[in-house]
Design a protein around this motif. Structure first.
Motif, PDB file in Angstrom:
ATOM      1  N   THR A  19     -13.869  -7.215  -4.984  1.00  0.00           N
ATOM      2  CA  THR A  19     -12.703  -7.388  -4.105  1.00  0.00           C
ATOM      3  C   THR A  19     -12.070  -6.037  -3.819  1.00  0.00           C
ATOM      4  OG1 THR A  19     -11.071  -7.619  -5.893  1.00  0.00           O
ATOM      5  CG2 THR A  19     -12.148  -9.641  -5.139  1.00  0.00           C
ATOM      6  N   GLY A  20     -11.606  -5.877  -2.595  1.00  0.00           N
ATOM      7  CA  GLY A  20     -10.917  -4.648  -2.217  1.00  0.00           C
ATOM      8  C   GLY A  20     -10.542  -4.711  -0.749  1.00  0.00           C
ATOM      9  N   ARG A  40       2.461   1.844  -3.300  1.00  0.00           N
ATOM     10  CA  ARG A  40       1.482   2.388  -4.256  1.00  0.00           C
ATOM     11  C   ARG A  40       1.209   3.863  -3.966  1.00  0.00           C
ATOM     12  NH1 ARG A  40      -4.141  -0.699  -4.990  1.00  0.00           N
ATOM     13  NH2 ARG A  40      -4.680   0.389  -3.070  1.00  0.00           N
ATOM     14  N   GLY A 100      -6.089  -3.608  -8.166  1.00  0.00           N
ATOM     15  CA  GLY A 100      -6.111  -3.666  -6.701  1.00  0.00           C
ATOM     16  C   GLY A 100      -5.177  -4.712  -6.109  1.00  0.00           C
ATOM     17  N   ILE A 101      -4.704  -4.403  -4.922  1.00  0.00           N
ATOM     18  CA  ILE A 101      -3.837  -5.343  -4.189  1.00  0.00           C
ATOM     19  C   ILE A 101      -4.643  -6.595  -3.842  1.00  0.00           C
ATOM     20  CG2 ILE A 101      -2.601  -5.624  -1.985  1.00  0.00           C
ATOM     21  CD1 ILE A 101      -1.886  -2.524  -2.346  1.00  0.00           C
ATOM     22  N   THR A 102      -5.892  -6.421  -3.447  1.00  0.00           N
ATOM     23  CA  THR A 102      -6.760  -7.569  -3.144  1.00  0.00           C
ATOM     24  C   THR A 102      -7.015  -8.384  -4.414  1.00  0.00           C
ATOM     25  OG1 THR A 102      -7.881  -6.002  -1.692  1.00  0.00           O
ATOM     26  CG2 THR A 102      -8.838  -8.198  -1.848  1.00  0.00           C
ATOM     27  N   ARG A 103      -7.257  -7.680  -5.525  1.00  0.00           N
ATOM     28  CA  ARG A 103      -7.490  -8.341  -6.817  1.00  0.00           C
ATOM     29  C   ARG A 103      -6.347  -9.294  -7.145  1.00  0.00           C
ATOM     30  NH1 ARG A 103      -5.973  -7.559 -12.153  1.00  0.00           N
ATOM     31  NH2 ARG A 103      -7.623  -7.842 -13.734  1.00  0.00           N
ATOM     32  N   TYR A 130     -11.774  10.261  -8.098  1.00  0.00           N
ATOM     33  CA  TYR A 130     -12.882   9.682  -7.335  1.00  0.00           C
ATOM     34  C   TYR A 130     -14.199  10.450  -7.454  1.00  0.00           C
ATOM     35  CZ  TYR A 130     -10.500   5.727  -5.280  1.00  0.00           C
ATOM     36  OH  TYR A 130      -9.877   4.519  -5.109  1.00  0.00           O
ATOM     37  N   ASN A 145     -16.839   8.418  -8.994  1.00  0.00           N
ATOM     38  CA  ASN A 145     -17.158   7.278  -8.114  1.00  0.00           C
ATOM     39  C   ASN A 145     -18.075   7.729  -6.978  1.00  0.00           C
ATOM     40  OD1 ASN A 145     -14.904   6.617  -9.659  1.00  0.00           O
ATOM     41  ND2 ASN A 145     -14.196   5.102  -8.206  1.00  0.00           N
ATOM     42  N   LEU A 163      -7.642   0.849 -11.244  1.00  0.00           N
ATOM     43  CA  LEU A 163      -6.639   0.371 -10.308  1.00  0.00           C
ATOM     44  C   LEU A 163      -6.573  -1.165 -10.296  1.00  0.00           C
ATOM     45  CD1 LEU A 163      -5.131   2.332  -8.329  1.00  0.00           C
ATOM     46  CD2 LEU A 163      -6.777   1.602  -6.590  1.00  0.00           C
ATOM     47  N   THR A 207     -17.352   1.088  -7.262  1.00  0.00           N
ATOM     48  CA  THR A 207     -16.888   2.452  -6.978  1.00  0.00           C
ATOM     49  C   THR A 207     -15.670   2.460  -6.055  1.00  0.00           C
ATOM     50  OG1 THR A 207     -18.436   2.634  -5.142  1.00  0.00           O
ATOM     51  CG2 THR A 207     -19.174   3.460  -7.286  1.00  0.00           C
ATOM     52  N   GLY A 208     -15.421   1.337  -5.378  1.00  0.00           N
ATOM     53  CA  GLY A 208     -14.251   1.269  -4.493  1.00  0.00           C
ATOM     54  C   GLY A 208     -13.706  -0.140  -4.411  1.00  0.00           C
ATOM     55  N   ALA A 209     -13.898  -0.903  -5.486  1.00  0.00           N
ATOM     56  CA  ALA A 209     -13.483  -2.308  -5.469  1.00  0.00           C
ATOM     57  C   ALA A 209     -13.449  -2.849  -6.891  1.00  0.00           C
ATOM     58  CB  ALA A 209     -14.466  -3.128  -4.640  1.00  0.00           C
ATOM     59  N   ASN A 210     -12.639  -3.866  -7.113  1.00  0.00           N
ATOM     60  CA  ASN A 210     -12.569  -4.540  -8.415  1.00  0.00           C
ATOM     61  C   ASN A 210     -13.653  -5.618  -8.505  1.00  0.00           C
ATOM     62  OD1 ASN A 210      -9.124  -4.170  -7.899  1.00  0.00           O
ATOM     63  ND2 ASN A 210     -10.170  -3.219  -9.615  1.00  0.00           N
ATOM     64  N   GLU A 239     -15.362  -1.718 -12.922  1.00  0.00           N
ATOM     65  CA  GLU A 239     -15.262  -2.137 -11.514  1.00  0.00           C
ATOM     66  C   GLU A 239     -16.397  -1.508 -10.718  1.00  0.00           C
ATOM     67  OE1 GLU A 239     -11.691  -0.534  -9.697  1.00  0.00           O
ATOM     68  OE2 GLU A 239     -12.150   1.475 -10.399  1.00  0.00           O
ATOM     69  N   HIS A 290       0.826  -1.212   0.000  1.00  0.00           N
ATOM     70  CA  HIS A 290       0.000   0.000   0.000  1.00  0.00           C
ATOM     71  C   HIS A 290       0.862   1.264   0.000  1.00  0.00           C
ATOM     72  CE1 HIS A 290      -4.090  -1.519   0.243  1.00  0.00           C
ATOM     73  NE2 HIS A 290      -3.633  -2.476   1.025  1.00  0.00           N
TER      74      HIS A 290
HETATM   75  N1  PMP Z   1     -10.853   0.189  -7.288  1.00  0.00           N
HETATM   76  C1  PMP Z   1     -11.118   1.306  -6.583  1.00  0.00           C
HETATM   77  C2  PMP Z   1     -11.767   2.457  -7.274  1.00  0.00           C
HETATM   78  C3  PMP Z   1     -10.805   1.383  -5.228  1.00  0.00           C
HETATM   79  O1  PMP Z   1     -11.088   2.491  -4.524  1.00  0.00           O
HETATM   80  C4  PMP Z   1     -10.220   0.263  -4.608  1.00  0.00           C
HETATM   81  C5  PMP Z   1      -9.874   0.309  -3.145  1.00  0.00           C
HETATM   82  N2  PMP Z   1      -8.587   0.799  -2.958  1.00  0.00           N
HETATM   83  C6  PMP Z   1      -9.966  -0.893  -5.372  1.00  0.00           C
HETATM   84  C7  PMP Z   1     -10.304  -0.891  -6.713  1.00  0.00           C
HETATM   85  C8  PMP Z   1      -9.358  -2.116  -4.760  1.00  0.00           C
HETATM   86  O2  PMP Z   1      -8.030  -1.888  -4.417  1.00  0.00           O
HETATM   87  P1  PMP Z   1      -7.331  -2.651  -3.223  1.00  0.00           P
HETATM   88  O3  PMP Z   1      -7.625  -4.090  -3.399  1.00  0.00           O
HETATM   89  O4  PMP Z   1      -5.887  -2.349  -3.414  1.00  0.00           O
HETATM   90  O5  PMP Z   1      -7.901  -2.117  -1.967  1.00  0.00           O
END
Ligand code: PMP
Length: 300
Positions: free
Chosen positions: A260-261, A66, A224-227, A170, A173, A222, A201-204, A199, A63
């Protein structure tokens, strides 16, 4: 004439926060910013979201790397290195004694030079840690996320530094998520100008079809690290993982869908627009795998 009290912002989620701003530690409310802050006017800031499990931040180095890279993509140089910022987070973890928490690092342009150019801007860094409150447990109990399709099209990499976790990206989003909640949904699925699925709004997003996992190519959003962790865990389970262009018309052929996120972990989706997904079997297996993975790798 202006007092500091007038500039104070509300406490985060009415909870105590543990923070560090430009080298100084504090407990309580994260204090306000001067109104003439460049980032407040032009969105010129980058941030991260980190989860803490059992008192330790998960994937902290990923994190923070990034974060610094996001700043660099905006032409901003962080006055603090990744290892210095890691020490800051560790001190906040220790001070808080919290088991489950969230950390929000932020780098932004200050008020030294107002006007569009950031060339002469002062760069600030903050880190805020607070108690984690699971917003997704209730959604899970209701059978998974209900999503609408956002009317706001995502920007392409020719239009913006889409791989930076930057505040100015954002805006759409925030509009999509707000519109979704107002319409009674939990979240919104975003598309690009060609109609490709992007994706949440805050996750893949991932889909399950037969024994395969399908997910969009992270060219406009993005990675994502979780992705990346989920793709690794899915392959470990023997699932084929395909990154490919997907469209709204493809949704009805999918067996399952999930987001995922860092905050969402693995969150099964029950509905996108008119399409309902009947199964959540693989999503739940991957959710369990991910939760074991964060426990195992908590010290990473
Ligand atoms: N896409 C968006 C727009 C996000 O805000 C996030 C959360 N950071 C993610 C994807 C997933 O990223 P991560 O798995 O790194 O949290």
């Amino acid at each position: 004439m202006t007092t500091n009290a007038a500039l104070k912002i509300a406490p985060l989620y009415n909870d105590q926060s543990y923070y560090w701003v430009d080298g100084c530690y504090g407990v309580g409310e994260a204090t306000g910013l001067p109104i003439l802050t460049h980032a407040l006017h032009y969105g010129f800031a980058v941030f991260e979201g980190i989860r803490g499990y059992n008192g330790r931040s998960f994937a902290l180095k990923d994190h923070l790397n990034r974060l610094i890279l996001s700043a660099a993509r905006l032409g901003l140089s962080s006055p603090y290195s990744v290892s210095e910022l890691m020490t800051v987070v560790e001190k906040l973890e220790e001070a808080s004694q919290l088991d489950q928490f969230y950390v929000r690092p932020l780098i932004w342009t200050g008020g030294k030079a107002m006007g569009i150019s950031a060339r002469k801007s002062d760069v600030h860094v903050a880190m805020v840690l607070w108690n984690w409150q699971d917003h997704f447990a209730d959604i899970q109990k209701r059978g998974g996320l209900r999503m609408m399709i956002s009317p706001h099209v995502r920007m392409s990499h020719q239009m913006a530094p889409v791989q930076a976790k930057s505040s100015f990206l954002y805006g759409p989003n925030v509009m999509s998520k707000t519109a979704a909640e107002k319409a009674g949904f939990d979240d919104a699925l975003t598309l690009d100008h060609r109609g490709r699925i992007m994706e949440g709004t805050g996750a893949n997003i991932f889909f399950v079809k037969d024994d395969s996992l399908l997910t969009p190519v992270p060219d406009y959003f993005l990675n994502g690290i979780t992705r990346q962790r989920i793709m690794m865990l899915a392959r470990k389970r023997g699932l084929q993982v395909y990154e490919q262009d997907l469209f709204v018309k493809d949704l009805c052929q999918m067996d399952e869908a999930f987001l995922t996120g860092t905050a969402y972990e693995v969150s099964p989706i029950q509905q996108i627009g008119d399409v309902r997904f009947k199964k959540q079997t693989i999503a739940n297996q991957l959710r369990d795998d991910y939760l074991s993975h964060v426990e195992e790798k908590a010290d990473e």
